[in-house]
Design an enzyme around this catalytic site. Structure first.
Site, short mmCIF file in Angstrom:
data_model
loop_
_atom_site.label_atom_id
_atom_site.label_comp_id
_atom_site.label_asym_id
_atom_site.label_seq_id
_atom_site.Cartn_x
_atom_site.Cartn_y
_atom_site.Cartn_z
N LEU A 63 0.86 -1.31 0.04
CA LEU A 63 -0.05 -0.03 -0.09
C LEU A 63 0.86 1.28 -0.03
O LEU A 63 0.79 2.05 -0.62
CB LEU A 63 -0.86 0.07 1.32
N ASN A 110 -4.17 -7.24 -8.98
CA ASN A 110 -3.14 -6.19 -9.20
C ASN A 110 -1.82 -6.91 -9.96
O ASN A 110 -1.62 -8.14 -9.72
CB ASN A 110 -2.41 -5.58 -7.94
N PHE A 114 6.11 -4.44 -8.68
CA PHE A 114 7.13 -3.75 -7.76
C PHE A 114 7.46 -2.36 -8.51
O PHE A 114 8.64 -1.94 -8.47
CB PHE A 114 8.47 -4.64 -7.70
N ASN A 138 9.97 -4.28 3.46
CA ASN A 138 9.84 -5.23 2.51
C ASN A 138 10.72 -5.32 1.21
O ASN A 138 10.45 -4.15 0.50
CB ASN A 138 8.41 -5.61 2.05
N SER A 174 5.81 -12.68 -5.12
CA SER A 174 4.81 -11.94 -5.73
C SER A 174 4.68 -12.64 -7.27
O SER A 174 5.84 -13.12 -7.74
CB SER A 174 5.57 -10.44 -5.69
N ASN A 176 4.01 -11.28 -9.97
CA ASN A 176 4.15 -10.15 -11.04
C ASN A 176 5.60 -9.67 -11.30
O ASN A 176 5.71 -8.97 -12.12
CB ASN A 176 3.34 -8.82 -10.61
N THR A 177 6.42 -10.55 -10.84
CA THR A 177 7.82 -10.42 -11.25
C THR A 177 8.44 -11.69 -11.75
O THR A 177 8.23 -12.53 -11.15
CB THR A 177 8.87 -10.06 -10.40
N LYS A 216 8.17 -13.92 3.16
CA LYS A 216 6.86 -13.89 2.53
C LYS A 216 6.55 -14.74 1.55
O LYS A 216 7.28 -14.93 0.29
CB LYS A 216 6.42 -12.54 2.09
N ASN A 245 1.04 -14.00 0.30
CA ASN A 245 0.98 -13.14 -0.70
C ASN A 245 -0.48 -13.09 -1.49
O ASN A 245 -1.15 -13.78 -1.08
CB ASN A 245 2.14 -13.03 -1.84
N THR A 246 -0.41 -12.45 -2.64
CA THR A 246 -1.64 -12.75 -3.61
C THR A 246 -1.67 -13.93 -4.26
O THR A 246 -0.66 -14.87 -4.41
CB THR A 246 -1.69 -11.63 -4.40
#
Length: 339
Positions: A63, A110, A114, A138, A174, A176-177, A216, A245-246
């Protein structure tokens, strides 16, 4: 006040409203305007990693990626705050649009990637903050850094944030990477953690303080994978683990607008999946490593369920977007914490 602001913001693109909110909080913190969101939260002192938190409900990473609004979130009554994910170099993240609200499911998708202003900028923000509570930082790797060189990026960030962090989170989950989640398994995980733990000792000697390292993990893990990760965490003597995580799953949101967008899903649909990972992880760790529970915690009941499953402390993000600061008050007043 929050509901009025939310009504206006939810008419805008999700990332636009996110940026507007953070810009407002950045300007309002430590001014009389903070009375618009400041609140008193019940004291429920909680021990975690040798630190005493005023309450066990923290702000999850993602956030406030750049640490620009730490004092504002502190005023809302969070028991602790985690900023980031931050990378060695600034990076723009993935192409827009990359943030989507699934309102009917109280969920968010999302694929930010990053996006952040780099570790040096974040450290400067932390230095300027008046917050003296527990602050997690983080850290992640830049997208352009090859997977086999990931350790280098984590070490760069560690060295820069160490003296400013209450704890450091290693984000290897994550979605997304590209390739990041591969670092969660077997030899790759153990090599990464070995390097991080060696550097932690060097930094502890240099700065005269021990800063715990947490890892995480993702919610999209089999029972066997969770067992393997738990073994690696114990072997490397990591101080804590954040679950989760997501998710890349779309269970529970089929047919909803934006559900098919690529990225990580968070919020209500993640509640049971994250709860189950926490339960399995707690069994595998057998009390050796404490767990921070996050993912779909949207009420005092879901918070209590996570604590009962084996988490010692909690974090919120997506549900906080939908419910506002009142969520912190509701959870803290409605849970029983172990002393």
């Amino acid at each position: 006040m929050y509901w009025l602001a939310q009504k206006l913001l939810f008419n805008l693109d999700a990332e636009v409203s996110h940026d507007l909110t953070l810009n407002f909080l950045k300007r309002a913190q430590n001014t009389p305007l903070e009375n618009l969101y400041k609140q008193d939260v019940d004291a429920k002192p909680t021990q975690f990693l040798g630190m005493t938190l005023p309450n066990p409900v923290g702000l999850a990473a993602g956030l406030d990626k750049n640490g620009e609004c730490i004092d504002a979130f502190a005023a809302m009554g969070f028991g602790f705050i985690e900023v980031g994910t931050v990378t060695p170099l600034p990076q723009a993240g993935n192409d827009k649009p990359r943030l989507f609200r699934l309102k009917d499911a109280q969920a968010i998708v999302n694929r930010m990637g990053f996006n952040n202003k780099g570790v040096d900028y974040l450290v400067e923000q932390v230095k300027q903050s008046q917050y003296r509570g527990v602050l997690g930082i983080n850290i992640g790797k830049n997208k352009v850094t090859p997977e086999e060189n990931a350790l280098d990026d984590y070490l760069i960030c560690m060295r820069k944030v160490y003296e400013h962090a209450s704890y450091i989170t290693i984000n290897i989950s994550s979605p997304n990477t590209p390739g990041l989640r591969n670092l969660q398994y077997g030899e790759a995980l153990e090599a990464l953690l070995s390097g991080i733990k060696q550097e932690q000792q060097v930094l502890a000697d240099r700065h005269g303080k021990h800063v715990p390292v947490l890892v995480k993990i993702a919610p999209d893990l089999s029972a066997e994978e969770i067992e393997g990760i738990a073994d690696s965490l114990k072997k490397s003597q990591v101080e804590g683990v954040i679950a989760t995580n997501t998710t890349i799953s779309r269970d529970g949101v089929e047919g909803l607008r934006w559900a098919k967008e690529a990225g990580g899903l968070s919020g209500g649909p993640l509640t049971q999946k994250s709860l189950e990972v926490t339960r399995l992880l707690a069994n595998a760790l057998a009390g050796e490593i404490p767990i921070m529970g996050v993912g779909g915690i949207d009420s005092a009941q879901s918070a209590q369920d996570r604590l009962d499953a084996g988490a010692q402390v909690l974090q919120v993000y997506s549900s906080f977007i939908y419910q506002g600061p009142q969520l912190i008050t509701d959870i803290v007043s409605g849970i029983q914490v172990a002393h």
